[in-house]
Design a protein around this motif. Structure first.
Motif, PDB file in Angstrom:
ATOM      1  N   ASP A   1      44.506  34.021  39.021  1.00  0.00           N
ATOM      2  CA  ASP A   1      44.380  32.712  39.034  1.00  0.00           C
ATOM      3  C   ASP A   1      42.999  32.350  39.682  1.00  0.00           C
ATOM      4  O   ASP A   1      42.221  31.508  39.332  1.00  0.00           O
ATOM      5  N   GLU A   2      42.904  32.948  41.051  1.00  0.00           N
ATOM      6  CA  GLU A   2      41.920  32.337  42.072  1.00  0.00           C
ATOM      7  C   GLU A   2      40.569  32.912  41.207  1.00  0.00           C
ATOM      8  O   GLU A   2      39.577  32.341  41.543  1.00  0.00           O
ATOM      9  N   LEU A   3      40.570  34.063  40.632  1.00  0.00           N
ATOM     10  CA  LEU A   3      39.362  34.612  40.049  1.00  0.00           C
ATOM     11  C   LEU A   3      39.063  34.452  38.628  1.00  0.00           C
ATOM     12  O   LEU A   3      38.218  34.686  37.964  1.00  0.00           O
ATOM     13  N   ASN A   4      39.961  33.557  38.098  1.00  0.00           N
ATOM     14  CA  ASN A   4      40.015  33.044  36.563  1.00  0.00           C
ATOM     15  C   ASN A   4      40.192  34.467  35.802  1.00  0.00           C
ATOM     16  O   ASN A   4      39.219  34.285  34.650  1.00  0.00           O
TER      17      ASN A   4
ATOM     18  N   TRP B   1      45.951  43.702  43.471  1.00  0.00           N
ATOM     19  CA  TRP B   1      45.241  42.710  44.211  1.00  0.00           C
ATOM     20  C   TRP B   1      44.641  41.831  42.892  1.00  0.00           C
ATOM     21  O   TRP B   1      44.723  40.484  43.117  1.00  0.00           O
TER      22      TRP B   1
ATOM     23  N   ASP C   1      47.325  39.877  41.618  1.00  0.00           N
ATOM     24  CA  ASP C   1      47.876  38.922  42.465  1.00  0.00           C
ATOM     25  C   ASP C   1      46.862  37.451  42.602  1.00  0.00           C
ATOM     26  O   ASP C   1      47.341  36.514  42.883  1.00  0.00           O
ATOM     27  N   HIS C   2      45.602  37.828  42.420  1.00  0.00           N
ATOM     28  CA  HIS C   2      44.607  36.654  42.521  1.00  0.00           C
ATOM     29  C   HIS C   2      44.155  36.315  41.247  1.00  0.00           C
ATOM     30  O   HIS C   2      42.841  35.917  40.969  1.00  0.00           O
TER      31      HIS C   2
ATOM     32  N   TYR D   1      35.563  41.246  49.055  1.00  0.00           N
ATOM     33  CA  TYR D   1      37.021  40.722  49.214  1.00  0.00           C
ATOM     34  C   TYR D   1      37.695  41.971  49.843  1.00  0.00           C
ATOM     35  O   TYR D   1      37.167  43.312  49.986  1.00  0.00           O
TER      36      TYR D   1
ATOM     37  N   CYS E   1      38.645  41.423  32.683  1.00  0.00           N
ATOM     38  CA  CYS E   1      38.297  41.960  34.225  1.00  0.00           C
ATOM     39  C   CYS E   1      38.135  43.467  33.814  1.00  0.00           C
ATOM     40  O   CYS E   1      38.827  43.986  33.025  1.00  0.00           O
TER      41      CYS E   1
ATOM     42  N   LYS F   1      40.653  32.145  30.208  1.00  0.00           N
ATOM     43  CA  LYS F   1      40.683  33.307  31.244  1.00  0.00           C
ATOM     44  C   LYS F   1      39.687  34.413  31.078  1.00  0.00           C
ATOM     45  O   LYS F   1      39.443  34.687  29.707  1.00  0.00           O
TER      46      LYS F   1
END
Length: 356
Positions: free
Chosen positions: A175-178, A169, A172-173, A81, A112, A109
């Motif tokens: 939800d996209e990355l769970n 980032w 901000d992302h 990304y 990370c 979720k």
């Protein structure tokens, strides 16, 4: 500098390792860090590029015989990304993010892990793919490894800004990355570990507290006051001379040994008050590392501030012991403990927002 580097503590002799330890990475020139070849002040760009090629060639050679086990490779997938630059640097370029996404079912979720690689004058997070993939598979975590800008061409806080941009980032992302934006662990080795601490100070200004930090051998101070600052490996490992060269390359000579420089850049410039409400820190320290005494001092400040702190000092080790050469018993024990630290931080919210 405060220390007299002409009277250094010479640790070239492998007797400083564990008795009977025959590993080849105590002070082996074949894994030399090439600090002087890249970061000595006054080098031309051609000389820097040549030194960087030598450094990266050493990494490539070291990794050439190492392959990721097929079952580990199959446990996740790689993605790339690009993140916009940091809010504190309007003209910052886009930032490459090397990301490991675990496969399989996961309830809720995912955690990370932000992974910050070492050195910073060259290399890339991809060199640490096996470590990154192992953390992702074992902990069910999305691992994000930013390709921050190289020094000496670019000085701090540019690299810290890149880490800040990557963290933003990820939020901000989420939800996209769970991923759970409230369960982000910062991890890193050497300069990567130092910048993890710096990022925690930076985020504190924004009212953001990461889940915790799992860090290895960070160079937290440039004042060189402790006895360990005199440890030398004669340019074949991180010694006192190489550490000074690194500071000049990374911070700029005008900023070295200036207490006024922010702890975002040099973490041990902080006070105990600066650390109140800091995220938990699990730190690993090497015996024959110039950073040893300052790392211990920093952990003492954390404890005085009431921050949950774990400190493991590994006897018979140097700065690069666990990041070079083949796997052996002690190295496997080290990686297992680091992974367990991250697991503890993921599974338990150890943050203490209250003041000691």
């Amino acid at each position: 500098m405060a220390s007299d580097f002409y009277q250094y503590d010479d640790r070239r002799d492998p007797k400083w390792g564990l008795p009977g330890d025959v590993r080849e990475n105590w002070n082996n020139p074949t894994i030399a860090t090439f600090f002087a070849d890249i970061m000595t002040p006054g080098l031309s760009q051609d000389e820097i590029d040549m030194g960087r090629a030598m450094f990266e060639g050493a990494f490539e050679s070291m990794l050439s015989g190492m392959t990721m086990p097929p079952e580990l490779e199959a446990a996740g997938e790689w993605a790339e990304y690009w993140a916009p630059g940091c809010v504190e640097e309007p003209d910052a370029p886009e930032l490459r993010l090397h990301v490991r996404l675990p496969k399989g079912e996961h309830e809720g979720k995912r955690p990370c892990i932000m992974y910050y690689f070492a050195a910073g004058m060259g290399g890339k997070p991809d060199y640490f793919d096996t470590e990154i993939a192992q953390y992702s598979a074992d902990l069910g975590a999305v691992v994000i490894a930013p390709q921050y800008r190289a020094h000496p061409e670019v000085k701090q806080p540019a690299q810290l800004n890149d880490l800040h941009a990557a963290y933003q980032w990820a939020i901000d992302h989420a939800d996209e990355l769970n991923i759970d934006p409230d369960c982000i662990v910062l991890s890193g080795y050497s300069i990567g570990a130092m910048m993890a601490l710096g990022l925690a100070f930076r985020l504190k200004k924004y009212g953001i507290t990461p889940r915790g930090l799992s860090i290895v051998a960070p160079p937290v101070d440039d004042m060189a006051n402790g006895p360990s600052s005199r440890i030398s490996f004669a340019s074949e490992n991180l010694g006192c001379e190489e550490r000074v060269i690194t500071w000049h390359s990374f911070f700029g000579a005008i900023n070295v040994a200036r207490p006024a420089v922010s702890p975002e850049i040099i973490p041990n410039h902080c006070t105990v008050d600066d650390l109140r409400g800091f995220p938990p820190v699990f730190m690993h320290i090497m015996e024959s590392d110039p950073n040893r005494d300052e790392d211990i001092e920093f952990c003492s400040k954390l404890l005085a501030a009431g921050v949950m702190t774990s400190m493991h000092l590994w006897p018979g080790t140097n700065h690069a012991t666990f990041y070079s050469g083949p796997m052996y018993e002690l190295k496997a024990k080290f990686y297992a403990e680091v992974e367990n630290d991250i697991k503890t931080l993921i599974e338990n919210d150890c943050r203490r927002p209250w003041s000691a």
